[in-house]
Design a protein around this motif. Structure first.
Motif, PDB file in Angstrom:
ATOM      1  N   SER A 196      -1.801   4.253  -0.997  1.00 16.66           N
ATOM      2  CA  SER A 196      -2.516   3.118  -1.608  1.00 16.66           C
ATOM      3  C   SER A 196      -3.658   2.644  -0.710  1.00 16.66           C
ATOM      4  O   SER A 196      -4.719   2.242  -1.207  1.00 16.66           O
ATOM      5  CB  SER A 196      -1.540   1.971  -1.882  1.00 16.66           C
ATOM      6  OG  SER A 196      -0.947   1.536  -0.670  1.00 16.66           O
ATOM      7  N   ALA A 197      -3.477   2.691   0.600  1.00 16.97           N
ATOM      8  CA  ALA A 197      -4.546   2.279   1.503  1.00 16.97           C
ATOM      9  C   ALA A 197      -5.701   3.277   1.471  1.00 16.97           C
ATOM     10  O   ALA A 197      -6.872   2.878   1.495  1.00 16.97           O
ATOM     11  CB  ALA A 197      -4.000   2.151   2.923  1.00 16.97           C
ATOM     12  N   ILE A 198      -5.401   4.548   1.402  1.00 16.74           N
ATOM     13  CA  ILE A 198      -6.455   5.562   1.327  1.00 16.74           C
ATOM     14  C   ILE A 198      -7.191   5.445   0.000  1.00 16.74           C
ATOM     15  O   ILE A 198      -8.420   5.552  -0.052  1.00 16.74           O
ATOM     16  CB  ILE A 198      -5.854   6.966   1.527  1.00 16.74           C
ATOM     17  CG1 ILE A 198      -5.340   7.102   2.961  1.00 16.74           C
ATOM     18  CG2 ILE A 198      -6.882   8.039   1.224  1.00 16.74           C
ATOM     19  CD1 ILE A 198      -4.594   8.368   3.225  1.00 16.74           C
ATOM     20  N   GLU A 199      -6.453   5.174  -1.073  1.00 16.92           N
ATOM     21  CA  GLU A 199      -7.090   4.998  -2.377  1.00 16.92           C
ATOM     22  C   GLU A 199      -8.036   3.798  -2.348  1.00 16.92           C
ATOM     23  O   GLU A 199      -9.142   3.846  -2.896  1.00 16.92           O
ATOM     24  CB  GLU A 199      -6.015   4.799  -3.441  1.00 16.92           C
ATOM     25  CG  GLU A 199      -6.551   4.620  -4.842  1.00 16.92           C
ATOM     26  CD  GLU A 199      -5.427   4.421  -5.844  1.00 16.92           C
ATOM     27  OE1 GLU A 199      -5.702   3.845  -6.902  1.00 16.92           O
ATOM     28  OE2 GLU A 199      -4.288   4.831  -5.558  1.00 16.92           O
ATOM     29  N   HIS A 200      -7.621   2.741  -1.675  1.00 18.22           N
ATOM     30  CA  HIS A 200      -8.463   1.550  -1.573  1.00 18.22           C
ATOM     31  C   HIS A 200      -9.735   1.856  -0.762  1.00 18.22           C
ATOM     32  O   HIS A 200     -10.821   1.380  -1.106  1.00 18.22           O
ATOM     33  CB  HIS A 200      -7.683   0.411  -0.925  1.00 18.22           C
ATOM     34  CG  HIS A 200      -8.486  -0.824  -0.689  1.00 18.22           C
ATOM     35  ND1 HIS A 200      -8.903  -1.636  -1.708  1.00 18.22           N
ATOM     36  CD2 HIS A 200      -8.967  -1.366   0.459  1.00 18.22           C
ATOM     37  CE1 HIS A 200      -9.601  -2.634  -1.204  1.00 18.22           C
ATOM     38  NE2 HIS A 200      -9.649  -2.494   0.113  1.00 18.22           N
ATOM     39  N   LEU A 201      -9.599   2.641   0.297  1.00 16.62           N
ATOM     40  CA  LEU A 201     -10.764   2.980   1.116  1.00 16.62           C
ATOM     41  C   LEU A 201     -11.735   3.909   0.386  1.00 16.62           C
ATOM     42  O   LEU A 201     -12.952   3.822   0.570  1.00 16.62           O
ATOM     43  CB  LEU A 201     -10.322   3.638   2.426  1.00 16.62           C
ATOM     44  CG  LEU A 201      -9.648   2.714   3.443  1.00 16.62           C
ATOM     45  CD1 LEU A 201      -9.108   3.542   4.605  1.00 16.62           C
ATOM     46  CD2 LEU A 201     -10.629   1.670   3.949  1.00 16.62           C
ATOM     47  N   LEU A 202     -11.225   4.787  -0.431  1.00 13.23           N
ATOM     48  CA  LEU A 202     -12.078   5.764  -1.113  1.00 13.23           C
ATOM     49  C   LEU A 202     -12.601   5.274  -2.452  1.00 13.23           C
ATOM     50  O   LEU A 202     -13.460   5.924  -3.050  1.00 13.23           O
ATOM     51  CB  LEU A 202     -11.310   7.077  -1.309  1.00 13.23           C
ATOM     52  CG  LEU A 202     -10.918   7.809  -0.031  1.00 13.23           C
ATOM     53  CD1 LEU A 202     -10.107   9.043  -0.362  1.00 13.23           C
ATOM     54  CD2 LEU A 202     -12.141   8.163   0.780  1.00 13.23           C
ATOM     55  N   ALA A 203     -12.110   4.156  -2.936  1.00 18.49           N
ATOM     56  CA  ALA A 203     -12.543   3.634  -4.238  1.00 18.49           C
ATOM     57  C   ALA A 203     -13.986   3.150  -4.141  1.00 18.49           C
ATOM     58  O   ALA A 203     -14.430   2.694  -3.081  1.00 18.49           O
ATOM     59  CB  ALA A 203     -11.634   2.492  -4.654  1.00 18.49           C
ATOM     60  N   PRO A 204     -14.727   3.239  -5.232  1.00 17.29           N
ATOM     61  CA  PRO A 204     -16.099   2.728  -5.204  1.00 17.29           C
ATOM     62  C   PRO A 204     -16.103   1.213  -5.042  1.00 17.29           C
ATOM     63  O   PRO A 204     -15.164   0.522  -5.435  1.00 17.29           O
ATOM     64  CB  PRO A 204     -16.673   3.146  -6.557  1.00 17.29           C
ATOM     65  CG  PRO A 204     -15.507   3.449  -7.405  1.00 17.29           C
ATOM     66  CD  PRO A 204     -14.379   3.838  -6.501  1.00 17.29           C
ATOM     67  N   ALA A 205     -17.170   0.712  -4.446  1.00 24.86           N
ATOM     68  CA  ALA A 205     -17.277  -0.726  -4.204  1.00 24.86           C
ATOM     69  C   ALA A 205     -17.431  -1.462  -5.530  1.00 24.86           C
ATOM     70  O   ALA A 205     -18.162  -1.017  -6.424  1.00 24.86           O
ATOM     71  CB  ALA A 205     -18.468  -1.007  -3.304  1.00 24.86           C
ATOM     72  N   PRO A 206     -16.747  -2.578  -5.675  1.00 27.70           N
ATOM     73  CA  PRO A 206     -16.891  -3.337  -6.923  1.00 27.70           C
ATOM     74  C   PRO A 206     -18.271  -3.999  -6.973  1.00 27.70           C
ATOM     75  O   PRO A 206     -18.755  -4.539  -5.990  1.00 27.70           O
ATOM     76  CB  PRO A 206     -15.776  -4.377  -6.845  1.00 27.70           C
ATOM     77  CG  PRO A 206     -15.491  -4.522  -5.395  1.00 27.70           C
ATOM     78  CD  PRO A 206     -15.783  -3.178  -4.771  1.00 27.70           C
TER      79      PRO A 206
END
Length: 80
Positions: free
Chosen positions: A60-70
């Motif tokens: 979940s932390a890696i997904e948060h880091l790789l997600a596009p910026a809102p």
């Protein structure tokens, strides 16, 4: 005139222990030296690097880091 003998007098040939081979002693010393160096380098690593915070590697932390910026506004609303 008789010359003295160079060899030491032996009481019986089987009672004297043969000298240990110097290579065996040298090998043990080298192994101990390598182990001491490994322990010393590990101690240095522990003092220097072990106290740093480790990165969060949960999925979940890696997904948060790789997600596009809102984005706060849509790109179409800004264009005239």
């Amino acid at each position: 005139m008789p010359t003295p003998s160079v060899e030491p007098a032996r009481s019986s040939p089987g009672s004297i222990d043969p000298p240990r081979p110097p290579l065996r002693r040298l090998g043990r010393e080298l192994i101990l030296l390598v182990l001491a160096k490994i322990a010393f380098i590990s101690l240095i690593w522990w003092v220097v690097a072990a106290h740093y915070a480790r990165p969060d590697t949960r999925p979940s932390a890696i997904e948060h880091l790789l997600a596009p910026a809102p984005s706060s506004s849509s790109p179409q609303a800004d264009s005239p």
